[in-house]
Motif scaffolding. Structure first.
Motif, PDB file in Angstrom:
ATOM      1  N   GLU A 297      -9.428   2.937  -5.625  1.00 32.14           N
ATOM      2  CA  GLU A 297      -8.081   2.505  -5.281  1.00 32.14           C
ATOM      3  C   GLU A 297      -8.063   1.041  -4.849  1.00 32.14           C
ATOM      4  O   GLU A 297      -7.203   0.265  -5.267  1.00 32.14           O
ATOM      5  CB  GLU A 297      -7.583   3.391  -4.152  1.00 32.14           C
ATOM      6  CG  GLU A 297      -6.145   3.787  -4.270  1.00 32.14           C
ATOM      7  CD  GLU A 297      -5.783   4.692  -3.120  1.00 32.14           C
ATOM      8  OE1 GLU A 297      -5.183   4.183  -2.154  1.00 32.14           O
ATOM      9  OE2 GLU A 297      -6.110   5.902  -3.175  1.00 32.14           O
ATOM     10  N   ILE A 298      -9.036   0.691  -4.006  1.00 29.29           N
ATOM     11  CA  ILE A 298      -9.100  -0.698  -3.537  1.00 29.29           C
ATOM     12  C   ILE A 298      -9.355  -1.636  -4.716  1.00 29.29           C
ATOM     13  O   ILE A 298      -8.818  -2.752  -4.777  1.00 29.29           O
ATOM     14  CB  ILE A 298     -10.205  -0.867  -2.457  1.00 29.29           C
ATOM     15  CG1 ILE A 298      -9.821  -0.113  -1.177  1.00 29.29           C
ATOM     16  CG2 ILE A 298     -10.462  -2.334  -2.149  1.00 29.29           C
ATOM     17  CD1 ILE A 298      -8.741  -0.754  -0.355  1.00 29.29           C
TER      18      ILE A 298
ATOM     19  N   ARG B 138       1.302   4.492   2.753  1.00 32.34           N
ATOM     20  CA  ARG B 138       0.138   4.667   3.632  1.00 32.34           C
ATOM     21  C   ARG B 138       0.269   3.905   4.949  1.00 32.34           C
ATOM     22  O   ARG B 138      -0.041   4.432   6.009  1.00 32.34           O
ATOM     23  CB  ARG B 138      -1.133   4.200   2.936  1.00 32.34           C
ATOM     24  CG  ARG B 138      -1.538   5.056   1.778  1.00 32.34           C
ATOM     25  CD  ARG B 138      -2.840   4.521   1.221  1.00 32.34           C
ATOM     26  NE  ARG B 138      -3.219   5.149  -0.024  1.00 32.34           N
ATOM     27  CZ  ARG B 138      -3.764   6.343  -0.113  1.00 32.34           C
ATOM     28  NH1 ARG B 138      -3.941   7.043   0.991  1.00 32.34           N
ATOM     29  NH2 ARG B 138      -4.080   6.849  -1.270  1.00 32.34           N
TER      30      ARG B 138
ATOM     31  N   PHE C 294       0.820  -1.211   0.000  1.00 32.07           N
ATOM     32  CA  PHE C 294       0.000   0.000   0.000  1.00 32.07           C
ATOM     33  C   PHE C 294       0.856   1.264   0.000  1.00 32.07           C
ATOM     34  O   PHE C 294       0.426   2.312   0.467  1.00 32.07           O
ATOM     35  CB  PHE C 294      -0.944   0.007   1.205  1.00 32.07           C
ATOM     36  CG  PHE C 294      -2.023  -1.037   1.100  1.00 32.07           C
ATOM     37  CD1 PHE C 294      -3.085  -0.855   0.226  1.00 32.07           C
ATOM     38  CD2 PHE C 294      -1.975  -2.191   1.850  1.00 32.07           C
ATOM     39  CE1 PHE C 294      -4.085  -1.814   0.116  1.00 32.07           C
ATOM     40  CE2 PHE C 294      -2.961  -3.152   1.739  1.00 32.07           C
ATOM     41  CZ  PHE C 294      -4.018  -2.965   0.873  1.00 32.07           C
TER      42      PHE C 294
ATOM     43  N   THR D  47     -13.280   7.586  -4.326  1.00 30.08           N
ATOM     44  CA  THR D  47     -11.861   7.568  -4.692  1.00 30.08           C
ATOM     45  C   THR D  47     -11.168   6.372  -4.049  1.00 30.08           C
ATOM     46  O   THR D  47     -10.411   5.635  -4.692  1.00 30.08           O
ATOM     47  CB  THR D  47     -11.157   8.847  -4.188  1.00 30.08           C
ATOM     48  OG1 THR D  47     -12.051   9.932  -4.339  1.00 30.08           O
ATOM     49  CG2 THR D  47      -9.873   9.089  -4.925  1.00 30.08           C
ATOM     50  N   GLU D  48     -11.457   6.180  -2.752  1.00 24.64           N
ATOM     51  CA  GLU D  48     -10.831   5.065  -2.038  1.00 24.64           C
ATOM     52  C   GLU D  48     -11.303   3.738  -2.619  1.00 24.64           C
ATOM     53  O   GLU D  48     -10.518   2.787  -2.740  1.00 24.64           O
ATOM     54  CB  GLU D  48     -11.190   5.136  -0.548  1.00 24.64           C
ATOM     55  CG  GLU D  48     -10.538   6.298   0.168  1.00 24.64           C
ATOM     56  CD  GLU D  48     -11.205   6.642   1.495  1.00 24.64           C
ATOM     57  OE1 GLU D  48     -10.598   7.371   2.280  1.00 24.64           O
ATOM     58  OE2 GLU D  48     -12.354   6.190   1.733  1.00 24.64           O
ATOM     59  N   THR D  49     -12.587   3.679  -2.992  1.00 20.96           N
ATOM     60  CA  THR D  49     -13.124   2.455  -3.584  1.00 20.96           C
ATOM     61  C   THR D  49     -12.378   2.117  -4.869  1.00 20.96           C
ATOM     62  O   THR D  49     -11.978   0.968  -5.087  1.00 20.96           O
ATOM     63  CB  THR D  49     -14.621   2.629  -3.868  1.00 20.96           C
ATOM     64  OG1 THR D  49     -15.271   2.958  -2.651  1.00 20.96           O
ATOM     65  CG2 THR D  49     -15.223   1.356  -4.447  1.00 20.96           C
TER      66      THR D  49
ATOM     67  N   GLU E 234      -8.259  -1.310  -7.737  1.00 17.77           N
ATOM     68  CA  GLU E 234      -6.954  -1.551  -8.361  1.00 17.77           C
ATOM     69  C   GLU E 234      -6.127  -2.503  -7.501  1.00 17.77           C
ATOM     70  O   GLU E 234      -5.428  -3.381  -8.010  1.00 17.77           O
ATOM     71  CB  GLU E 234      -6.191  -0.229  -8.553  1.00 17.77           C
ATOM     72  CG  GLU E 234      -6.790   0.678  -9.624  1.00 17.77           C
ATOM     73  CD  GLU E 234      -7.061  -0.050 -10.941  1.00 17.77           C
ATOM     74  OE1 GLU E 234      -6.154  -0.777 -11.414  1.00 17.77           O
ATOM     75  OE2 GLU E 234      -8.193   0.075 -11.464  1.00 17.77           O
ATOM     76  N   ASP E 235      -6.228  -2.324  -6.168  1.00 23.16           N
ATOM     77  CA  ASP E 235      -5.464  -3.187  -5.266  1.00 23.16           C
ATOM     78  C   ASP E 235      -5.893  -4.646  -5.417  1.00 23.16           C
ATOM     79  O   ASP E 235      -5.060  -5.548  -5.445  1.00 23.16           O
ATOM     80  CB  ASP E 235      -5.651  -2.746  -3.802  1.00 23.16           C
ATOM     81  CG  ASP E 235      -5.008  -1.395  -3.527  1.00 23.16           C
ATOM     82  OD1 ASP E 235      -4.055  -1.053  -4.244  1.00 23.16           O
ATOM     83  OD2 ASP E 235      -5.473  -0.697  -2.609  1.00 23.16           O
TER      84      ASP E 235
ATOM     85  N   ARG F 252      -7.292  -1.104   4.791  1.00 20.93           N
ATOM     86  CA  ARG F 252      -6.101  -1.561   4.059  1.00 20.93           C
ATOM     87  C   ARG F 252      -5.284  -2.515   4.917  1.00 20.93           C
ATOM     88  O   ARG F 252      -4.759  -3.514   4.426  1.00 20.93           O
ATOM     89  CB  ARG F 252      -5.235  -0.364   3.653  1.00 20.93           C
ATOM     90  CG  ARG F 252      -5.886   0.477   2.585  1.00 20.93           C
ATOM     91  CD  ARG F 252      -4.952   1.557   2.067  1.00 20.93           C
ATOM     92  NE  ARG F 252      -5.694   2.401   1.149  1.00 20.93           N
ATOM     93  CZ  ARG F 252      -6.155   3.610   1.452  1.00 20.93           C
ATOM     94  NH1 ARG F 252      -5.896   4.146   2.625  1.00 20.93           N
ATOM     95  NH2 ARG F 252      -6.845   4.288   0.566  1.00 20.93           N
TER      96      ARG F 252
ATOM     97  N   GLY G 143       2.943  -0.649  -6.132  1.00 20.23           N
ATOM     98  CA  GLY G 143       2.246  -0.389  -7.384  1.00 20.23           C
ATOM     99  C   GLY G 143       2.717  -1.386  -8.418  1.00 20.23           C
ATOM    100  O   GLY G 143       1.986  -1.770  -9.307  1.00 20.23           O
TER     101      GLY G 143
END
Lengths: 289, 423
Positions: A208-209, A159, A156, A204-206, A211-212, A178, B413
């Motif tokens: 990102e998650i 963060r 992450f 935005t956080e969603t 992509e994670d 996270r 990433g």
């Protein structure tokens, strides 16, 4: 959905699903929370389970992770197959299943690093006597474990790494979510169960998650997730399973499941499908960032 | 890239600092410790009860001021955290000279040894409660088990103290195991109730199982230990300087405390300790990450009970007399209070709590009835103004190499090379 071709050899080599569930039921007294569920997950897949509140999704995860005993049915995991029925939660984790929790269940007074180290528990040995004598092997193990913890937190970016020595309770809500995922990654399981990983997160956080989760999958992990956020499900899931009243009502691609009359009925009520009512899918674009 | 402050405390890793800085820190820590120790000695040396009351009030006020200076408090705790070796060294020296200072006053040396016994016992409960979070309100059971075992072995079978001591611990551990098994079905307040019942029940047995414990007659004439022909009841003479015989027991407890602390520290800083802490924080999550709750809880109960038993065995041989009245509910509650007042999970804190809870009521004996009232009041005040305990446990800080971290952040990433499912 665009997805990197998965390099993982496990996916190519596997000839049978990593998780095979047949006829699983769970009753609490007279309430049948899960009824006669059949389901299989292939190695390397991302499968999403959707369904209205109370449809038995989390109960199903609790059965799978060993928190509740199964009333009837069989759950087989991995190859050579081991039955998960009747196993306590810690044995199931040792076999290679790790989960997150819908309501966060971190270890609040332990540091971020220690939370991840607990995630690694199944790879760490070291009994009572070795710990007392602090044998060189134990010291070496602990050093390696800490290195690995750092590396896992690096998933992450800064963060979590920047909070390495801080107690988990001091993290922001999104970072706690996270950390739940990092703890699961530290366990390096063959199957990851994510229970509503973006509940309470902003768009935005969603994103990102999302992509994670894709990255986690690219790294070779098999993921089974429960989610209400249809944008996320559409974004990551190769296969979607819809539950209602503890039974499977639909299975297939995201679009197929969302257009299934039974699914529409489950979400919007009787007659909605016939009236051409909106399926959950059509809510999705608005929910998207 | 956000600025990353890996170690929020002002004191960084020892290696990063110059020798001069380290020496200064160590001296500062030594200064603090010596100062606190002298305060403590003055409190013991004051004979007049009213003067002592005034002194306690003064120290209390000082402690209150200390609380108003959070930076000083944090500084002291950081120093302890970073210079653990120095802390151990200074405390060892200070505690070792204690009987030399009070060589003329056997009672104070005896009091020191008694406090030492309860430090061992409280450190035992600290493992069960502080590390694993299992509330045991019947800890006197293990204290009793160790005391009776070692005493009866010596009185009936003439077993040597050095054999009876570990056996007392093991029998106590077994009693811990006995209660852990049924008690693990419940947690929190319910667990407290089960252990409370266990404590009360066992005390009834102490009074009535005449064949085992001699009932209310107690076990009498328990022989004192000997070591290399030196009887613990004979005074020590060093360079023509005579120390009261209680000094023998004082040093015995000091050594046992050192061992108990080392074991506590090592367990806490290992997988075992981390599993216990995880159970304490969230047992469902701990269970889902491969922690066998039953095994680890029984282990925590038994390990804690073992030290309770060790304390009991030393107690029996020091006092020479064991009676059921030594193991009543109040004993259990006092031991619990030692852990709470010292700071749950904090090894030094619990030791401090045990010393204060033995010493203060003893020194207030002149007040008769008022004694327990004053004692209770001071406990309440401590808990109101310092709910986390006098010396709360510090979170371990793990050191990070900043270069490695930069690299990881840059790499994030992309794929993490080693984070993969295990075959």
């Amino acid at each position: 959905m665009t997805k990197d071709p998965r390099p993982s050899p496990e996916a190519a080599g596997a000839d049978q699903p990593i998780l095979r569930i047949e006829g699983v039921s769970k009753s609490f007294g007279g309430i049948r929370a899960v009824q006669n569920l059949n389901l299989s997950v292939e190695t390397g897949e991302v499968v999403a389970i959707i369904g209205p509140n109370g449809s038995g999704k989390t109960t199903f995860f609790n059965l799978l992770s060993g928190l509740y005993p199964v009333t009837s049915g069989s759950i087989e995991f991995d190859d050579p197959p081991s039955s998960l029925v009747g196993l306590p939660a810690h044995k199931i984790n040792e076999l290679g299943i790790a989960r997150t929790f819908q309501t966060l269940r971190l270890f609040p007074n332990l540091t971020v690093a220690e939370n991840v180290l607990i995630g690694m528990n199944r790879h760490l040995n070291g009994g009572f006597l070795q710990s007392l004598l602090r044998t060189p092997a134990i010291v070496e193990d602990e050093k390696k474990a800490e290195e690995r913890a750092t590396e896992t937190l690096g998933f992450f970016g800064p963060r979590l790494l920047s909070m390495y020595n801080e107690p988990a309770y001091s993290l922001s809500y999104a970072n706690r979510r996270r950390l739940e995922i990092a703890r699961v990654l530290a366990s390096r399981p063959k199957l990851i169960l994510l229970d509503e990983p973006v509940a309470g997160m902003n768009p935005t956080e969603t994103a990102e998650i999302m992509e994670d989760i894709k990255r986690i999958n690219t790294m070779g992990f098999t993921v089974l997730l429960i989610e209400h956020d249809m944008a996320l499900v559409r974004g990551v899931a190769e296969r979607v399973i819809a539950l209602d009243h503890g039974t499977k009502i639909a299975e297939g691609s995201f679009d197929d499941v969302c257009n299934d009359p039974e699914v529409i009925e489950a979400y919007l009520g009787r007659g909605a499908a016939a009236a051409g009512g909106a399926a959950p899918a059509s809510d999705a674009p608005e929910a998207r960032p | 890239m956000p600025e990353i402050d890996f170690i929020s405390s002002q004191i960084r890793k020892d290696d990063d600092r110059s020798t001069a800085e380290r020496v200064r820190d160590r001296l500062e820590l030594t200064g603090y410790l010596v100062f606190f120790f002298i305060l403590f000695l003055i409190g013991l040396a004051i004979k007049d009860a009213y003067l002592l009351m005034g002194y306690l009030a003064l120290v209390g006020a000082g402690a209150f001021m200390w609380r108003k200076l959070p930076r000083l408090d944090q500084r002291f705790r950081d120093l302890v955290q970073v210079h653990k070796g120095q802390m151990v060294l200074v405390m060892s020296v200070l505690l070792a000279v204690y009987p030399l200072i009070f060589a003329h006053d056997a009672y104070l040396v005896h009091l020191g040894a008694l406090a030492g016994i309860f430090v061992i016992v409280a450190l035992g409960l600290n493992i069960t409660l502080g590390f694993a979070g299992l509330l045991d309100v019947g800890f006197a059971v293990y204290f009793a088990a160790g005391a009776y075992t070692s005493a009866q072995l010596a009185v009936i079978w003439d077993v040597d103290f050095w054999v009876g001591l570990p056996l007392g611990g093991l029998v106590a551990a077994f009693f811990g195991f006995l209660v852990a098994w049924p008690a693990l079905r419940v947690k929190g307040h319910y667990l407290a109730m089960v252990t409370l019942g266990y404590g009360l029940m066992m005390n009834i047995l102490h009074r009535n199982l005449k064949g085992v414990t001699n009932g209310t007659d107690g076990v009498i004439n328990i022989p004192a230990p000997t070591i290399f022909g030196h009887d613990f009841l004979s005074p020590i003479t060093v360079f023509g300087f005579t120390l009261p015989f209680q000094t023998n027991f004082y040093y015995l407890t000091l050594i046992l405390i050192a061992i108990t602390m080392l074991i506590s520290y090592r367990l806490l800083n290992s997988n075992i300790g981390r599993r216990w802490e995880a159970m304490r924080e969230d047992d469902v999550a701990a269970h889902c990450f491969g922690i066998d709750l039953t095994f680890n809880k029984v282990l925590a109960f038994s390990t804690g009970a073992f030290f309770g038993g060790i304390g009991g065995a030393v107690f029996a041989h020091m006092i020479g007399f064991v009676h059921p009245d030594n193991f009543i509910l109040l004993t259990s509650i006092t031991i619990l209070a030692m852990v709470l007042i010292g700071g749950m999970g904090s090894i030094w804190g619990v030791a401090l709590g045990a010393v204060l809870l033995i010493m203060i009521p003893e020194r207030l004996r002149d007040f008769e009835v008022l004694r327990m009232l004053l004692f209770g009041l001071s406990m309440a005040l401590i808990m109101i103004f310092r709910p986390q305990g006098l010396f709360p446990s510090q979170r371990r800080r793990r050191e990070l190499e900043s270069a490695r971290v930069e690299e990881l952040i840059k790499a994030s990433g992309k794929e993490n090379a080693h984070v993969r499912p295990v075959d």
